[in-house]
Structures are given as C-alpha cells and as structure tokens.
Design a protein around this motif. Structure first.
Motif, short mmCIF file in Angstrom:
data_model
loop_
_atom_site.label_atom_id
_atom_site.label_comp_id
_atom_site.label_asym_id
_atom_site.label_seq_id
_atom_site.Cartn_x
_atom_site.Cartn_y
_atom_site.Cartn_z
N MET A 211 68.83 66.47 -81.17
CA MET A 211 69.69 66.50 -82.35
C MET A 211 71.07 67.00 -81.93
N LEU A 212 72.09 66.26 -82.31
CA LEU A 212 73.46 66.62 -81.97
C LEU A 212 74.23 66.94 -83.24
N ARG A 213 74.97 68.04 -83.20
CA ARG A 213 75.84 68.41 -84.31
C ARG A 213 77.27 68.44 -83.81
N PHE A 214 78.19 68.09 -84.70
CA PHE A 214 79.60 67.94 -84.32
C PHE A 214 80.49 68.71 -85.29
N ASP A 215 81.69 69.02 -84.82
CA ASP A 215 82.67 69.66 -85.69
C ASP A 215 83.28 68.68 -86.68
N ALA A 216 83.39 67.42 -86.28
CA ALA A 216 84.04 66.43 -87.16
C ALA A 216 83.38 65.06 -87.02
N HIS A 217 82.07 65.04 -87.16
CA HIS A 217 81.33 63.77 -87.05
C HIS A 217 79.96 64.00 -87.67
N PRO A 218 79.37 62.99 -88.29
CA PRO A 218 78.02 63.14 -88.84
C PRO A 218 77.01 63.54 -87.76
N ASP A 219 76.04 64.35 -88.12
CA ASP A 219 75.00 64.76 -87.19
C ASP A 219 74.19 63.54 -86.73
N VAL A 220 73.65 63.65 -85.52
CA VAL A 220 72.95 62.52 -84.92
C VAL A 220 71.56 62.95 -84.45
N PHE A 221 70.58 62.12 -84.74
CA PHE A 221 69.21 62.30 -84.24
C PHE A 221 68.94 61.20 -83.22
N TYR A 222 68.31 61.59 -82.09
CA TYR A 222 68.08 60.62 -81.01
C TYR A 222 66.68 60.78 -80.44
N THR A 223 66.06 59.66 -80.19
CA THR A 223 64.79 59.63 -79.47
C THR A 223 64.76 58.35 -78.65
N GLU A 224 63.81 58.24 -77.74
CA GLU A 224 63.74 57.04 -76.92
C GLU A 224 62.30 56.72 -76.53
N ASP A 225 62.09 55.45 -76.21
CA ASP A 225 60.81 55.01 -75.68
C ASP A 225 61.03 54.60 -74.23
N MET A 226 60.08 53.91 -73.64
CA MET A 226 60.17 53.58 -72.23
C MET A 226 61.35 52.66 -71.91
N MET A 227 61.74 51.82 -72.86
CA MET A 227 62.72 50.78 -72.56
C MET A 227 64.08 50.96 -73.23
N SER A 228 64.18 51.83 -74.24
CA SER A 228 65.45 51.93 -74.95
C SER A 228 65.54 53.25 -75.71
N GLY A 229 66.75 53.52 -76.23
CA GLY A 229 66.98 54.70 -77.02
C GLY A 229 67.27 54.34 -78.46
N HIS A 230 67.07 55.28 -79.37
CA HIS A 230 67.26 55.04 -80.79
C HIS A 230 68.04 56.22 -81.38
N MET A 231 69.21 55.94 -81.93
CA MET A 231 70.08 56.96 -82.45
C MET A 231 70.44 56.65 -83.89
N THR A 232 70.43 57.67 -84.74
CA THR A 232 70.76 57.46 -86.13
C THR A 232 71.52 58.66 -86.67
N ALA A 233 72.41 58.39 -87.62
CA ALA A 233 73.14 59.45 -88.31
C ALA A 233 72.66 59.57 -89.76
N ASP A 234 71.50 59.02 -90.06
CA ASP A 234 70.93 59.10 -91.40
C ASP A 234 70.67 60.57 -91.75
N PRO A 235 71.33 61.09 -92.79
CA PRO A 235 71.19 62.52 -93.14
C PRO A 235 69.75 62.92 -93.44
N GLN A 236 68.99 62.03 -94.08
CA GLN A 236 67.61 62.36 -94.41
C GLN A 236 66.76 62.52 -93.16
N VAL A 237 66.95 61.62 -92.22
CA VAL A 237 66.23 61.71 -90.94
C VAL A 237 66.58 63.02 -90.24
#
Length: 282
Positions: A211-237
């Motif tokens: 989970m990444l938090r920023f001073d001037a950007h929406p927070d980001v949640f990130y996870t990945e599987d064997m082949m790719s990464g998945h990033m979202t700024a969905d506040p609920q997630v």
C-alpha cells in the motif's frame, strides 16, 4: 574501416544512453580503450555499453561524467535506463513507489524488494532465467535509492516468519540479508515486524501486497501474481486493505521482539556451523 553499429537513440533509454556515450566520447577524440582506462574498465565494456549489449551502472555513469566533463548527463540518464530494465508491467508501480511518502507492505514469501541485498535479489531474479539478469539486479538496486533520501518514505514492513527460514541463495546470502533487515529496522523511518508461524490463519493468507500513500496523489493498493502486477487507487479497496493490514500488525510480533527473532534465526540457522550438505560420505 571498422564496422560501427548504428543506433537509434529514440528506440529506448538504453539506446539513447549508448548513442550519447559514443557521441560524447568521439567528440573528446577518445577511443573506447582510452576512455576505458580513464574510468577503470576495458574498452570492450565501453563498446558493449555503447551498443546496448551491457547495461551501465550508476558508478560507471558517474565516472564517465567526470571523465568527459558532461555535467551529470549520464548520472541523470542512468535512473531512466535502469527503470526501463524492469518488466513493463512492473514499471508503473516502480514509478509510484518512488513518489510515495508512506509504504506499507506484507510479504509472505520473500523480503520486500526495497530491503533486499544485491546477492539475495540476484538469487531471486535468477529463478526466472532472464536474459538480462544483470540489468534486472541493477534496476532493483536502483529502486532502493529512495531509502537514501534526506527524507525517505516512512516504511511499515510485515514479514511472514517463513521469509526468514527460506534459504534464498544459501547460508551466507541469507545471513547477510538478515543483517540488512536488522540494520534497516534500526532507522526511525522504518518498522519491521515478523508475523510468527504460530498465528495460524490471518488476513494475508491470500498473498503479499503493498500500500502506497502520497502527499498529493490518491492512495494505491498493489499486488501481483506470477505473470503481472495489479494496481488500483479505488478508495474502497484501499480502506479494506488497510483494515486487513492493521489486523496483521496486531497479530505480528513487536518491532523489538521481531528483531530478537531475526537475530536468533540468523545465528541458529545461518551461523558458522558446518553445513552437512557440504560433506560427502566415504
């Protein structure tokens, strides 16, 4: 006349770096071997970097800047070059990670990339049998430069206890890696906790996440599987992930007890005792 490989400087950051190196070297009237002598490497290496067969390092770039008087051109380029060596699906996350003010991570299998030693990273990355292993390792080490800033991101790290016991790279590599964790855990901007095996079920059983938090950007949640990464700024997630993370922190050992566990595993599992696997029977 020698056959000189032509480069398209617009093809990639690495091509541009090689093109500029050749252009500025020739502008100084230096042969590859002459520049190599100045920056303490072979002329062959200079040629390989100019033709993108080798990925330059930050140390090399700083030496070239000093040798050619290029006012930091290559030192500024190298970050872009090394980032381009990361898998394309990972690059967006790396760019966001570099801007984060707060990083929270749970790792179930491996030490988080920002905390890895070079030897540990090489052992991990080699499992994918990549063609450009040196470039991948250099790119991972480059990511860690954010920890050297005057104001590095605040980092909260939860490691599954299994991470400490998995012998990535062998005993010496693991011992150095655990020493690195102890060193980083001593900084006021980083907290490392170990989630012990005895906890049993917990909210992180689905796998690692950041989970990444920023001073001037929406927070980001990130996870990945064997082949790719998945990033979202969905506040609920992000809110749900934050709740899971808080529960995992509560289940984990305190930073002090985690330090003691890391020290114990380092001595008991990766100490100087003989390795039975290194002996053969007569």
């Amino acid at each position: 006349m020698a056959n000189v490989q032509s480069l398209d400087p617009s093809a990639s950051p690495l091509d541009y770096y090689g093109w500029e190196l050749r252009r500025l070297r020739e502008a100084q009237g230096l042969r590859q071997g002459q520049l190599g002598e100045i920056v303490f490497c072979t002329g062959s290496l200079i040629g390989q970097i100019e033709t993108t067969k080798k990925v330059p390092t930050r140390e090399f770039s700083e030496r070239v800047d000093a040798a050619l008087g290029t006012d930091g051109v290559f030192s500024r380029l190298i970050g872009l070059v090394l980032r381009s060596q990361l898998p394309s699906w990972f690059q967006p996350y790396a760019e966001m990670e570099a801007k984060a003010a707060y990083i929270s991570t749970y790792q179930a299998q491996l030490v988080y990339g920002l905390l890895q030693t070079e030897a540990y990273a090489r052992a991990v990355l080699a499992t994918g049998e990549p063609d450009g292993l040196d470039g991948l390792v250099a790119a991972r080490m480059e990511r860690q430069r954010i920890l050297e800033r005057e104001q590095p991101p605040l980092a909260l790290v939860v490691l599954d206890e299994a991470v400490l016991h998995r012998p990535i790279g062998g005993r010496a590599v693991m011992r150095a890696q655990l020493e690195r964790l102890l060193e980083l855990g001593g900084h006021r901007w980083m907290q490392i906790q170990v989630l012990p095996n005895k906890v049993g079920e917990h909210p992180g059983l689905a796998g690692a996440f950041n989970m990444l938090r920023f001073d001037a950007h929406p927070d980001v949640f990130y996870t990945e599987d064997m082949m790719s990464g998945h990033m979202t700024a969905d506040p609920q997630v992000f809110r749900e992930a934050s709740l899971h993370y808080a529960r995992m922190q509560a289940l984990a050992l305190s930073a002090r007890d985690s330090k003691a566990l890391i020290e114990r595993v380092m001595e008991e599992r990766y100490g100087d005792q003989d390795d039975p696997g290194e002996h053969t029977l007569a």
